[in-house]
Write a protein that holds these residues in place. Structure first.
Motif, short mmCIF file in Angstrom:
data_model
loop_
_atom_site.label_atom_id
_atom_site.label_comp_id
_atom_site.label_asym_id
_atom_site.label_seq_id
_atom_site.Cartn_x
_atom_site.Cartn_y
_atom_site.Cartn_z
N LYS A 417 8.42 44.43 57.85
CA LYS A 417 9.51 44.16 56.91
C LYS A 417 9.01 43.08 55.93
O LYS A 417 8.13 42.29 56.29
N ASP A 419 10.12 40.07 54.75
CA ASP A 419 10.09 38.65 55.16
C ASP A 419 8.99 38.39 56.17
O ASP A 419 8.25 37.42 56.08
N HIS A 420 8.89 39.27 57.14
CA HIS A 420 7.94 39.04 58.22
C HIS A 420 6.50 39.16 57.72
O HIS A 420 5.63 38.39 58.12
N ASN A 448 14.46 44.24 54.73
CA ASN A 448 14.88 43.06 55.49
C ASN A 448 16.26 43.29 56.09
O ASN A 448 16.54 42.94 57.23
N GLU A 449 17.13 43.82 55.27
CA GLU A 449 18.48 44.15 55.74
C GLU A 449 18.82 45.51 55.13
O GLU A 449 18.19 45.91 54.15
N ASN A 564 11.29 35.38 46.43
CA ASN A 564 12.60 34.75 46.59
C ASN A 564 12.64 33.31 46.07
O ASN A 564 13.29 32.45 46.66
#
Ligand code: AHR
Length: 633
Positions: A417, A419-420, A448-449, A564
């Motif tokens: 994902k 973020d990871h 992420n979501e 981000n």
């Protein structure tokens, strides 16, 4: 700890929001050698990416190959004909199933059959090459045509005078349609005179139709738009033939290189692990020609005795597989007076290729493969190959193996994902230099979501349908020091994996270069031979950077990514440089969830000249933007 990190992140975001400027200084053009393997392509036949994709053949199921042959993609044309899979009149040992066309005693006019291609076929005004084998009692014209499946418009017709008998005979012809079709909803039709063959059967096999192929890749070559797209990335290597497709699902099937050689009549089916039969038209020589034509370093995967169903070849039975890998290397690199070098020469390639990298297996840490890989499989292959080819760099298919000789590389794969994935930004900085890493496969595959267009891939597990902008920024952060997106291609009509670098249908107008594709191109085209230091007071995140210098081109390349953060002015200073012409190439999209899809490109690729102002060059890096500042000495 998590709380502290989030306060830190919030603070740094706030600072960036307020100040929104960062200075990066490159104090020297000296540094560590940059990997020569930035960047490259991992390729295997998945998602109909070979047959039905890059391999330009337009006829689907051209030789009814596979353990369960059927009439997929074939249908009758006209009345009084029926089609059957016949196993009594084999064309060759490799192609035992043939198309039997039964003609009724009352059939009249022109009758025959059509092929639907891989969910259609594109028709343009370049030359096509058609060929087929026929057997049976027929003397007369066979008419080949490309026609619309919507309204029957015929774009091209070619008659071939056939004198068929009870021996298989091959006919080859070329034709050029006078008009292009408006879409790919077309068929290839073969018609003959019913009255000449009433109440009898005709047999056909290996019915092939090639459009113009890319570069000089020839009649068994590559589809133009897809090959062009790959070539344009400007990568350095081609890792093939997999991936899972190398390994095979279960015995006895794996990618047997020696079955992919020579005349198509001698290439049997390979029921690959991705749920469809590979014709093996895209074989070892075709891969090597592809690598040659695109100036890519081949990274050859050799089968290492692990099937995806967990079957492992026991130690006492492994020797023939090791020998097969040695034979493959001799085939590719041996002089013409060696057994396999002579075979290569007999196929029209007397000049040996050079193989510098061999990967033993694929993901041998999976499917219960690690213990045997660790205990004997890796060693048996490694020792045999090294004994005969000491200069070849051996790559273990997993970093989980321990105790391999110094100089052995490891292949690292990560699907993640966004973020990871960003947390792995610097994981290779302190990697064991005795065992260099090749990132043979990497991609953001899940959001992420939840966000559209995600796909519920397995129950509860979401996948992206196409690479997203935020995912691509995360990849850029990972890719600052490593490489190779996978998988490369996706036929949108049938696929086993999302997301993919390039998506397509039979209609070239649908070909979609993903945002990740543009990242590969951006990074591959802007990399120097030396990784140079970058000094700054700013921590990494939300901004990420790395820089290389090319002595050859006298250019610095500063890779930048904003994950981000807020829009930030980044000034790059190179004290040693007095002048310096700079350009900034950026990749962006409307938002993090943006993606490219057929006929809808949302990403933006912008190139701007950057004048030197004061001591350096300043560019604006918006949130979720990736960029490369190229500064010429
Ligand atoms: O890239 C798709 C698959 O992912 C590859 O075949 C395999 O190596 C990995 O698990």
């Amino acid at each position: 700890m998590a709380r502290i990190i989030s306060i830190f992140q919030a603070l740094s975001l706030a600072l960036l929001a307020a100040g929104s400027s960062v200075k990066l200084t490159i104090p020297s053009e000296n540094g560590n050698a940059t990997s020569g393997m930035l960047y490259g392509l991992m390729y295997e036949d998945i998602n109909f990416s070979g047959d039905g994709g890059l391999y330009a053949e337009l006829i689907r199921n051209r030789a009814l190959q596979g353990p369960e042959p059927d009439l997929t993609a074939w249908r009758t044309h006209g009345s009084g004909v029926t089609l059957n899979v016949d196993t009594t009149e084999p064309l060759s040992d490799a192609l035992p199933n043939v198309l039997r066309v039964d003609i009724s005693p009352t059939a009249t006019g022109k009758v025959g059959f059509s092929n639907e291609g891989y969910w259609g076929m594109s028709v343009d005004t370049n030359q096509y090459k058609a060929s087929f084998y026929i057997k049976g009692d027929y003397k007369g014209d066979v008419e080949l045509s490309l026609r619309s499946d919507i309204d029957g418009t015929v774009f091209s017709t070619k008659s071939v005078a056939v004198r068929a008998n009870d021996e298989w005979k091959k006919y080859t012809t070329r034709f050029t349609p006078s008009a292009a079709a408006p879409n790919a909803n077309n068929t290839f039709t073969i018609l003959f005179d019913a009255e000449k063959v009433r109440g009898k059967s005709l047999y056909f096999n290996l019915i092939s139709l090639f459009p113009k192929t890319w570069s000089n890749s020839g009649t068994n070559g590559l589809r133009v738009d897809l090959a062009e797209a790959i070539d344009e990335i400007g990568g350095k290597f081609l890792r093939f033939p997999g991936g899972n497709n190398l390994e095979g699902q279960s015995p006895p099937y794996w990618w047997k290189w020696n079955e992919t050689l020579g005349d198509l009549i001698n290439r049997p089916a390979y029921p690959g692990p991705w749920g469809y039969v590979n014709t093996l038209g895209l074989g070892l020589i075709e891969y090597m020609r592809w690598a040659d034509l695109m100036d890519l370093e081949p990274i050859l995967g050799v089968y290492a005795g692990l099937y995806l169903d967990g079957t492992v070849v026991p130690e006492e039975d492994l020797a023939p597989y090791v020998q097969s890998a040695l034979d493959e290397l001799e085939f590719l690199t041996g002089p013409v007076d060696t057994k396999w070098g002579a075979v290569r020469a007999s196929l029209g390639y007397p000049k040996p290729w050079k193989i510098q990298y061999v990967e033993i297996g694929n993901e041998d840490n999976l499917w219960g493969g690690l213990p045997s890989y660790q205990e004997y499989r890796f060693d048996m292959f490694n020792e045999a190959i090294k004994a005969k080819y000491p200069d070849i760099t051996i790559i273990a298919s997993t970093p989980e193996i321990t105790g391999t000789p110094a100089g052995t590389w490891v292949d690292y794969h990560r699907y993640d994902k966004p973020d990871h994935l960003t947390t792995y930004f610097d994981q290779f900085d302190n990697w064991d230099r005795q065992h260099p890493v090749l990132v043979g496969e990497v991609a953001v595959i899940a959001p992420n979501e939840p966000n559209k267009p995600e796909v519920e891939w397995t129950p509860g597990a979401l996948r992206l349908a196409y690479p997203s902008m935020i995912g691509t920024v995360a990849e850029s952060i990972f890719l600052m020091g490593s490489t190779a997106y996978a998988p490369g291609f996706q036929n949108l009509n049938s696929y086993q994996w999302v997301p993919d670098l390039i998506s397509y249908t039979a209609d070239p107008a649908d070909t979609t270069l993903s945002i990740s594709y543009y990242l590969q191109k951006l990074f591959a085209q802007n990399v120097g031979e030396t990784t140079v230091p970058v000094e700054t007071t700013e921590p990494f995140r939300p901004l990420f950077w790395s820089a290389t210098y090319s002595k050859k081109h006298r250019e610095y390349y500063v890779k930048l990514a904003n994950y981000n953060g807020t829009s930030t002015d980044i000034t790059v200073e190179i004290p040693a440089l007095k002048g310096g012409k700079a350009t900034f190439t950026s990749l962006s999209a409307p938002n993090g969830h943006s993606y490219n899809s057929p006929r809808n490109v949302t990403s933006k690729w912008t190139v701007t000249d950057i004048p030197k102002a004061g001591k350096g060059w300043t560019v604006k890096l918006d949130n979720l933007m990736i960029g490369v500042l190229k500064i010429q000495k």
